[in-house]
Write a protein that holds these residues in place. Structure first.
Motif, PDB file in Angstrom:
ATOM      1  N   GLU A  77      -2.344  -2.867   1.090  1.00  0.00           N
ATOM      2  CA  GLU A  77      -2.269  -4.328   1.162  1.00  0.00           C
ATOM      3  C   GLU A  77      -1.998  -4.924  -0.221  1.00  0.00           C
ATOM      4  O   GLU A  77      -1.194  -5.853  -0.364  1.00  0.00           O
ATOM      5  N   ASN A  80       1.664  -4.190  -1.150  1.00  0.00           N
ATOM      6  CA  ASN A  80       2.585  -5.005  -0.348  1.00  0.00           C
ATOM      7  C   ASN A  80       2.542  -6.480  -0.742  1.00  0.00           C
ATOM      8  O   ASN A  80       3.569  -7.169  -0.728  1.00  0.00           O
ATOM      9  N   GLN A  84       5.739  -8.583  -2.077  1.00  0.00           N
ATOM     10  CA  GLN A  84       6.181  -9.792  -1.390  1.00  0.00           C
ATOM     11  C   GLN A  84       6.217 -10.990  -2.331  1.00  0.00           C
ATOM     12  O   GLN A  84       7.157 -11.797  -2.292  1.00  0.00           O
ATOM     13  N   ILE A  95      -0.385  -9.997   2.219  1.00  0.00           N
ATOM     14  CA  ILE A  95       0.177  -9.164   3.287  1.00  0.00           C
ATOM     15  C   ILE A  95      -0.915  -8.199   3.733  1.00  0.00           C
ATOM     16  O   ILE A  95      -1.275  -7.266   3.016  1.00  0.00           O
ATOM     17  N   SER A 139       9.460   0.981  11.217  1.00  0.00           N
ATOM     18  CA  SER A 139       9.646   0.091  10.061  1.00  0.00           C
ATOM     19  C   SER A 139      11.118  -0.199   9.804  1.00  0.00           C
ATOM     20  O   SER A 139      11.469  -1.223   9.199  1.00  0.00           O
ATOM     21  N   TRP A 323      11.360  -6.853   2.855  1.00  0.00           N
ATOM     22  CA  TRP A 323      10.283  -6.263   2.057  1.00  0.00           C
ATOM     23  C   TRP A 323       9.039  -6.002   2.892  1.00  0.00           C
ATOM     24  O   TRP A 323       8.278  -5.075   2.604  1.00  0.00           O
ATOM     25  N   GLN A 324       8.837  -6.818   3.911  1.00  0.00           N
ATOM     26  CA  GLN A 324       7.709  -6.532   4.807  1.00  0.00           C
ATOM     27  C   GLN A 324       7.951  -5.231   5.564  1.00  0.00           C
ATOM     28  O   GLN A 324       7.013  -4.474   5.837  1.00  0.00           O
ATOM     29  N   GLY A 327       6.954  -2.609   3.447  1.00  0.00           N
ATOM     30  CA  GLY A 327       5.493  -2.524   3.502  1.00  0.00           C
ATOM     31  C   GLY A 327       5.011  -1.711   4.682  1.00  0.00           C
ATOM     32  O   GLY A 327       4.078  -0.902   4.560  1.00  0.00           O
ATOM     33  N   ASN A 331       2.803   1.621   4.910  1.00  0.00           N
ATOM     34  CA  ASN A 331       1.663   1.803   5.812  1.00  0.00           C
ATOM     35  C   ASN A 331       1.749   3.148   6.518  1.00  0.00           C
ATOM     36  O   ASN A 331       0.742   3.856   6.671  1.00  0.00           O
ATOM     37  N   SER A 340       1.879  -4.089   8.715  1.00  0.00           N
ATOM     38  CA  SER A 340       1.674  -5.246   7.840  1.00  0.00           C
ATOM     39  C   SER A 340       2.161  -6.527   8.490  1.00  0.00           C
ATOM     40  O   SER A 340       3.123  -6.532   9.251  1.00  0.00           O
TER      41      SER A 340
END
Length: 524
Positions: A77, A80, A84, A95, A139, A323-324, A327, A331, A340
């Motif tokens: 977290e 990320n 972000q 995030i 992802s 970008w998420q 992330g 994960n 995320s």
């Protein structure tokens, strides 16, 4: 008595919220910034502990496994959140873990090939690897949609009217994480709710050295007071003969986090072993990634308003989604047991403290990384009883929802078309997921129940999410129902200037990449 003037009857629409002390690129003093960052870290602990506490025992994991997952989740977290705020939307958003991934993960946990494993620890490891593999594959959805700018193209179908139910249900849709959890331990939860409201609202004008200390640090102060009160009740034996469920929710020593946590432990990729890949698992997880994308889209727009920024342009929003996706890939590589999304409660805290500073959120990311490596210290804060967090959620989720409703000021709410779209999208956004939840609790499987488990997971995950249902309904109706003659009613003249990066000069101030990276990735 003289008739009131028109300007005295209504309030003009405003691009940015008023009354915020610090916006996205202005910062409090360093001491205040650090304390505010720690406050965001404390708030983020709720979800980071709740999700592993529920899932790890179902997988056959021990308390040691639960602590390692919590530490890993907090560590990722933090990474990320930094990614972000530096390279994504650059909005002050934490995030965190996402509940959207619960349905496909529970489906993986109940996979017959895994439930046949008799050794609990071996079953936990194999289940974790299966979840990791599915998350790594899934992802790619956000990475592709984000960095290819496909989500930017999709977002051009959004309007202020269409976004209202989506943003509102990002907050309202989490109602079951609020007072129902407070009710598990009312002697802790209700005092916390009252104290937080009193400090943040009624005593907000109390200043110490020109600092509104009770408003700014209401979460930290009220949590400390109620946590000490809960510990006093625990130590005095108040819960000694109470039911196990009450003890689990009220006691400060039942989580077994502190005793199980190592002093120092640095999470690293693939520490649970090599991920395993299954097409059915991955397809179900893709639905959770799509839900996370939609929920984050609403949360980003709420965060921009609470940070006194302009709505993120399509290019910036898509960049953030990319970008998420990175992330969620992290994960999967680290094994956090969930994907995320934007932490809605931390978005709400921006409004409660009236501080939308990006630096505060980056400091909170530093706390996440630091305390995830110092296990005992992190576990101490993570042992705060869940009803304390839930009491704060009652306020912060509602605040985010009201930010979504504030977009109505740019639309014509005297239009029957708009009233129809808003009402239907809000109602179905509440009603459809509630039907799916009730059906699942009674039948122990979702309403979609066929021989194709991957198909069941996909649809059940989609319709469990209130913002996702609201987006499907609102965007479809908004773009098909008299849309050619309703541009002004929908709020499009106001919205148009924020759809491109160069549409408003303020966008450069809020969303330009650091380190002069815009030379290589020019905005569109």
């Amino acid at each position: 008595m003289a008739a009131p003037k028109p300007e005295e009857i209504s309030h003009p629409p405003m691009d940015q919220l008023q009354g915020l002390e610090y916006c996205i690129d202005s910062n409090p003093s360093w001491v205040e910034t650090i304390v505010l960052g720690f406050q965001h870290y404390i708030l983020a602990l709720g979800t980071a502990v709740m999700i592993p506490s529920f899932l790890v025992p179902l997988m056959g994991g021990s308390d040691d496994d639960k602590v390692r997952v919590v530490q890993t989740l907090l560590f990722v977290e933090g990474i990320n959140t930094l990614l972000q705020t530096l390279f994504g939307t650059r909005l002050p958003t934490v995030i965190g873990g996402s509940y959207a991934f619960m349905v496909p993960i529970i489906s993986i946990i109940h996979d017959s090939s895994l439930t046949r494993i008799e050794d609990p620890h071996l079953r936990f490891l194999n289940t974790m690897r299966a979840v990791q593999g599915a998350m790594i594959v899934a992802s790619s959805i956000q990475i592709i949609l984000g960095f290819s700018q496909l989500w930017a193209i999709c977002s051009r179908f959004f309007s202020p009217l269409g976004m209202v139910p989506v943003i509102a249900l990002v907050g309202f849709g989490l109602f079951d994480r609020g007072f129902p959890v407070v009710g598990h331990c009312v002697e802790i939860g209700i005092p916390m709710l009252i104290l937080f409201v009193v400090f943040s609202q009624y005593l907000k004008n109390f200043h110490t050295r020109q600092l509104p200390i009770l408003e700014r640090f209401a979460l930290l102060i009220s949590t400390t007071v109620i946590w000490a009160y809960a510990h006093l009740l625990t130590a005095s034996g108040a819960y000694k003969h109470r039911p196990d469920l009450t003890q689990h929710n009220c006691r400060t020593d039942r989580a077994n986090l502190i005793s199980s946590a190592p002093w120092i432990k640095i999470p690293y990729p693939l520490e649970w072993g090599a991920p395993t890949f299954d097409a059915g698992h991955a397809f179900g997880m893709m639905a959770a990634v799509l839900v996370s994308l939609i929920e984050s889209t609403g949360a980003y727009k709420a965060a921009s308003r609470l940070a006194s920024a302009t709505p993120p342009p399509a290019h910036v929003l898509s960049r953030g989604i990319g970008w998420q996706g990175v992330g969620i890939l992290l994960n999967g590589l680290f094994g956090t047991l969930t994907g995320s999304t934007v932490s809605v409660e931390n978005v709400g805290l921006l409004g409660s403290t009236r501080v939308g500073s990006r630096r505060v959120i980056q400091i909170s990311a530093g706390f996440m990384i630091f305390f995830s490596m110092l296990g005992k210290f992190g576990a101490l804060f993570a042992s705060i009883p869940f009803p304390i967090f839930a009491a704060v959620y009652c306020v912060l989720f509602g605040l985010v929802a009201s930010v979504g409703l504030s977009f109505l000021q740019f639309t014509n709410m005297n239009s029957m078309r708009n009233l129809f779209i808003l009402g239907v999208a809000l109602f179905l956004g509440f009603s459809v997921p509630e039907y799916f939840r009730e059906y699942t609790s009674k039948a122990l499987h979702g309403p979609t129940h066929t021989r194709a488990g991957w198909f069941d997971d996909f649809l059940n995950t989609i319709f469990f999410s209130s913002p996702t249902v609201a987006l499907i309904v609102a965007v479809f109706l908004d773009n098909t129902l008299d849309y050619k003659d309703s541009a002004k009613d929908r709020g499009m003249p106001w919205w148009a200037k924020f759809r491109t990066f160069n549409g408003d000069s303020r966008n450069e101030e809020f969303y330009t990449l650091p380190f002069n990276l815009n030379r290589f990735f020019p905005p569109r």
